[in-house]
Design a protein around this motif. Structure first.
Motif, PDB file in Angstrom:
ATOM      1  N   HIS A  83       0.750  -1.264   0.059  1.00 56.84           N
ATOM      2  CA  HIS A  83       0.012  -0.037  -0.163  1.00 56.84           C
ATOM      3  C   HIS A  83       0.810   1.403   0.069  1.00 56.84           C
ATOM      4  O   HIS A  83       0.514   2.129  -0.675  1.00 56.84           O
ATOM      5  CB  HIS A  83      -0.962  -0.011   1.310  1.00 56.84           C
ATOM      6  CG  HIS A  83      -2.060  -0.852   0.970  1.00 56.84           C
ATOM      7  ND1 HIS A  83      -2.915  -0.937   0.194  1.00 56.84           N
ATOM      8  CD2 HIS A  83      -2.453  -2.148   1.838  1.00 56.84           C
ATOM      9  CE1 HIS A  83      -3.868  -1.872   0.201  1.00 56.84           C
ATOM     10  NE2 HIS A  83      -3.548  -2.497   1.259  1.00 56.84           N
ATOM     11  N   LEU A  84       2.052   1.374   0.841  1.00 54.18           N
ATOM     12  CA  LEU A  84       2.746   2.643   0.905  1.00 54.18           C
ATOM     13  C   LEU A  84       3.576   2.644  -0.472  1.00 54.18           C
ATOM     14  O   LEU A  84       3.835   3.813  -0.907  1.00 54.18           O
ATOM     15  CB  LEU A  84       3.969   2.197   2.141  1.00 54.18           C
ATOM     16  CG  LEU A  84       4.768   3.311   2.232  1.00 54.18           C
ATOM     17  CD1 LEU A  84       4.007   4.565   2.409  1.00 54.18           C
ATOM     18  CD2 LEU A  84       5.938   3.043   3.170  1.00 54.18           C
ATOM     19  N   PHE A  85       3.824   1.662  -1.082  1.00 56.84           N
ATOM     20  CA  PHE A  85       4.295   1.764  -2.561  1.00 56.84           C
ATOM     21  C   PHE A  85       3.492   2.362  -3.438  1.00 56.84           C
ATOM     22  O   PHE A  85       3.880   3.393  -4.328  1.00 56.84           O
ATOM     23  CB  PHE A  85       4.856   0.200  -2.989  1.00 56.84           C
ATOM     24  CG  PHE A  85       5.340   0.238  -4.512  1.00 56.84           C
ATOM     25  CD1 PHE A  85       6.677   0.711  -4.524  1.00 56.84           C
ATOM     26  CD2 PHE A  85       4.690   0.087  -5.780  1.00 56.84           C
ATOM     27  CE1 PHE A  85       7.235   0.637  -5.896  1.00 56.84           C
ATOM     28  CE2 PHE A  85       5.083   0.005  -6.765  1.00 56.84           C
ATOM     29  CZ  PHE A  85       6.507   0.333  -6.922  1.00 56.84           C
ATOM     30  N   LYS A  86       2.224   2.186  -3.541  1.00 53.58           N
ATOM     31  CA  LYS A  86       1.188   2.904  -4.251  1.00 53.58           C
ATOM     32  C   LYS A  86       1.034   4.396  -3.974  1.00 53.58           C
ATOM     33  O   LYS A  86       0.734   5.026  -4.903  1.00 53.58           O
ATOM     34  CB  LYS A  86      -0.018   2.182  -4.172  1.00 53.58           C
ATOM     35  CG  LYS A  86      -0.210   0.552  -5.031  1.00 53.58           C
ATOM     36  CD  LYS A  86      -1.577   0.140  -4.858  1.00 53.58           C
ATOM     37  CE  LYS A  86      -1.458  -1.098  -5.367  1.00 53.58           C
ATOM     38  NZ  LYS A  86      -2.840  -1.990  -4.944  1.00 53.58           N
ATOM     39  N   ILE A  87       1.302   4.534  -2.726  1.00 54.64           N
ATOM     40  CA  ILE A  87       1.020   5.963  -2.196  1.00 54.64           C
ATOM     41  C   ILE A  87       2.418   6.711  -2.676  1.00 54.64           C
ATOM     42  O   ILE A  87       2.255   7.936  -3.164  1.00 54.64           O
ATOM     43  CB  ILE A  87       0.958   6.051  -0.415  1.00 54.64           C
ATOM     44  CG1 ILE A  87      -0.084   5.585  -0.317  1.00 54.64           C
ATOM     45  CG2 ILE A  87       1.272   7.588  -0.318  1.00 54.64           C
ATOM     46  CD1 ILE A  87      -1.389   6.128  -0.608  1.00 54.64           C
ATOM     47  N   LEU A  88       3.675   6.227  -2.478  1.00 54.72           N
ATOM     48  CA  LEU A  88       4.776   6.918  -2.874  1.00 54.72           C
ATOM     49  C   LEU A  88       4.672   6.954  -4.604  1.00 54.72           C
ATOM     50  O   LEU A  88       5.030   8.293  -5.193  1.00 54.72           O
ATOM     51  CB  LEU A  88       6.103   5.842  -2.643  1.00 54.72           C
ATOM     52  CG  LEU A  88       6.398   5.516  -1.223  1.00 54.72           C
ATOM     53  CD1 LEU A  88       7.654   4.634  -1.300  1.00 54.72           C
ATOM     54  CD2 LEU A  88       6.481   6.863  -0.727  1.00 54.72           C
ATOM     55  N   ASN A  89       4.164   6.253  -5.218  1.00 56.54           N
ATOM     56  CA  ASN A  89       4.010   6.268  -6.739  1.00 56.54           C
ATOM     57  C   ASN A  89       3.113   7.486  -6.960  1.00 56.54           C
ATOM     58  O   ASN A  89       3.195   8.300  -7.941  1.00 56.54           O
ATOM     59  CB  ASN A  89       3.321   5.151  -7.325  1.00 56.54           C
ATOM     60  CG  ASN A  89       4.564   3.958  -7.611  1.00 56.54           C
ATOM     61  OD1 ASN A  89       5.348   4.369  -7.643  1.00 56.54           O
ATOM     62  ND2 ASN A  89       3.977   2.736  -7.702  1.00 56.54           N
ATOM     63  N   GLN A  90       2.187   7.664  -6.138  1.00 56.23           N
ATOM     64  CA  GLN A  90       0.996   8.805  -6.450  1.00 56.23           C
ATOM     65  C   GLN A  90       1.770  10.035  -6.151  1.00 56.23           C
ATOM     66  O   GLN A  90       1.359  11.076  -6.848  1.00 56.23           O
ATOM     67  CB  GLN A  90       0.015   8.652  -5.412  1.00 56.23           C
ATOM     68  CG  GLN A  90      -1.026   9.598  -5.359  1.00 56.23           C
ATOM     69  CD  GLN A  90      -2.349   9.227  -4.333  1.00 56.23           C
ATOM     70  OE1 GLN A  90      -2.435   8.386  -3.878  1.00 56.23           O
ATOM     71  NE2 GLN A  90      -2.838  10.431  -3.895  1.00 56.23           N
ATOM     72  N   TYR A  91       2.542  10.083  -5.313  1.00 55.74           N
ATOM     73  CA  TYR A  91       3.453  11.346  -4.976  1.00 55.74           C
ATOM     74  C   TYR A  91       4.784  11.469  -5.561  1.00 55.74           C
ATOM     75  O   TYR A  91       5.649  12.179  -5.197  1.00 55.74           O
ATOM     76  CB  TYR A  91       3.599  11.701  -3.426  1.00 55.74           C
ATOM     77  CG  TYR A  91       2.236  11.960  -2.756  1.00 55.74           C
ATOM     78  CD1 TYR A  91       1.669  13.217  -2.951  1.00 55.74           C
ATOM     79  CD2 TYR A  91       1.396  10.882  -2.332  1.00 55.74           C
ATOM     80  CE1 TYR A  91       0.346  13.439  -2.505  1.00 55.74           C
ATOM     81  CE2 TYR A  91       0.297  11.289  -1.807  1.00 55.74           C
ATOM     82  CZ  TYR A  91      -0.494  12.471  -2.086  1.00 55.74           C
ATOM     83  OH  TYR A  91      -1.594  12.822  -1.330  1.00 55.74           O
ATOM     84  N   LYS A  92       5.082  10.582  -6.543  1.00 59.63           N
ATOM     85  CA  LYS A  92       6.550  10.607  -7.483  1.00 59.63           C
ATOM     86  C   LYS A  92       7.497  10.284  -6.707  1.00 59.63           C
ATOM     87  O   LYS A  92       8.537  10.846  -7.027  1.00 59.63           O
ATOM     88  CB  LYS A  92       6.419  12.078  -8.360  1.00 59.63           C
ATOM     89  CG  LYS A  92       5.175  12.469  -8.913  1.00 59.63           C
ATOM     90  CD  LYS A  92       4.562  11.411  -9.885  1.00 59.63           C
ATOM     91  CE  LYS A  92       3.322  11.844 -10.793  1.00 59.63           C
ATOM     92  NZ  LYS A  92       2.738  10.973 -11.504  1.00 59.63           N
ATOM     93  N   PHE A  93       7.432   9.737  -5.442  1.00 63.77           N
ATOM     94  CA  PHE A  93       8.600   9.197  -5.072  1.00 63.77           C
ATOM     95  C   PHE A  93       8.771   7.581  -5.203  1.00 63.77           C
ATOM     96  O   PHE A  93       8.790   6.651  -4.557  1.00 63.77           O
ATOM     97  CB  PHE A  93       8.419   9.316  -3.567  1.00 63.77           C
ATOM     98  CG  PHE A  93       8.737  10.840  -3.079  1.00 63.77           C
ATOM     99  CD1 PHE A  93       9.957  11.138  -2.468  1.00 63.77           C
ATOM    100  CD2 PHE A  93       7.617  11.419  -3.017  1.00 63.77           C
ATOM    101  CE1 PHE A  93       9.721  12.449  -2.051  1.00 63.77           C
ATOM    102  CE2 PHE A  93       7.778  12.891  -2.612  1.00 63.77           C
ATOM    103  CZ  PHE A  93       8.847  13.287  -2.008  1.00 63.77           C
TER     104      PHE A  93
END
Length: 276
Positions: A83-93
């Motif tokens: 889930h955190l990986f998807k959040i990081l992708n969302q914010y370009k990290f």
């Protein structure tokens, strides 16, 4: 957390992060952000003999002659990682690798895993080994991927999108906090006034004894009254004969705290997900 004293200034700690992702809230106990990688810590305060079983994907706890099965915390922290990986992708990290660990904080617990469960030996550690493990992960991820300013920005983003869930249970159910029965209940006969003496709780009704009966009472305190407690409040709530007894019980739980010894407040939140 003690580890923060040994880490560089460009590392950020986030606690109790709860984020909505794909219509589902996922919660992480602790997240450590660095310019090279991220570490998720799933904190477990469990007493007894802990056995990680990969065949049926479960954690088996044996305590006081009783066996219980719990959801596998390794799978839990791996879901958080996804889930955190998807959040990081969302914010370009997108470049930051994520490591996930299960940290057993009770020093008296025995930890074992099935011989074929390699992941358990890699991801399950004691809290005393956390600094050493983090240094190993730092050597594993030596490349600086983001600047200090960018990691600080990520820390603010995760804190901003995090939403706490902390209902006032007493208010929700119209309970007067001052009318709550204080003391430590006996788990065998539900007698409400176990007595504490020489490191043990004793029930005068059924003669049951336990070294950890106070943990359930403190979990109730955290849920019903406050997530923080002082030695004076602990002594009063557990019906102890002295503040020194309360201090020793809280110290042995290895809880995070703020303030010096006289004004110290212990954070009981780690107990809310720890079953005793």
């Amino acid at each position: 957390m003690f580890l923060s004293r040994y880490l560089p200034k460009d590392v950020y700690f986030l606690h109790n992060i709860r984020i909505l992702q794909d219509d589902y809230y996922f919660q992480m106990d602790t997240v450590i952000l660095s310019p090279s990688f991220i570490t998720i810590l799933e904190i477990k305060y469990l007493v007894g003999h802990l056995y990680f079983d990969d065949q049926f994907s479960q954690l088996i706890r044996t305590y006081e002659g009783k066996k219980e099965a719990f959801p596998n915390p390794i799978e839990q922290v791996e879901r958080q990682k996804l889930h955190l990986f998807k959040i990081l992708n969302q914010y370009k990290f997108t470049s930051l690798p994520i490591e996930a660990l299960v940290v057993i904080t009770n020093p008296s617990s025995i930890i074992e895993a099935s011989p074929t469960y390699q992941e358990a030996s890699e991801k399950v550690i004691r809290s005393s080994s956390l600094q050493q493990k983090y240094e190993y992960l730092s050597r594993k991820h030596p490349n600086i991927l983001y600047t200090h300013k960018e990691i600080k920005k990520l820390s603010k983003i995760l804190s901003k999108v995090s939403s706490s869930y902390d209902p006032d249970v007493c208010n929700l159910y119209k309970i007067n906090k001052h009318e709550l029965i204080r003391g430590v209940f006996c788990s065998k006969c539900d007698h409400s006034s176990m007595n504490y003496d020489w490191g043990n709780w004793y029930c005068s009704t059924c003669s049951y004894s336990s070294k950890t009966a106070h943990i359930t009472a403190l979990q109730d305190y955290a849920l019903l009254i406050s997530h923080t407690i002082t030695t004076s409040e602990c002594s009063d709530y557990l019906n102890l004969s002295s503040k020194k007894q309360a201090y020793n019980l809280l110290r042995l739980l290895d809880l995070p705290f703020t303030g010096n010894r006289k004004s110290r407040k212990y954070n009981l939140e780690p107990l809310l997900e720890k079953t005793t």
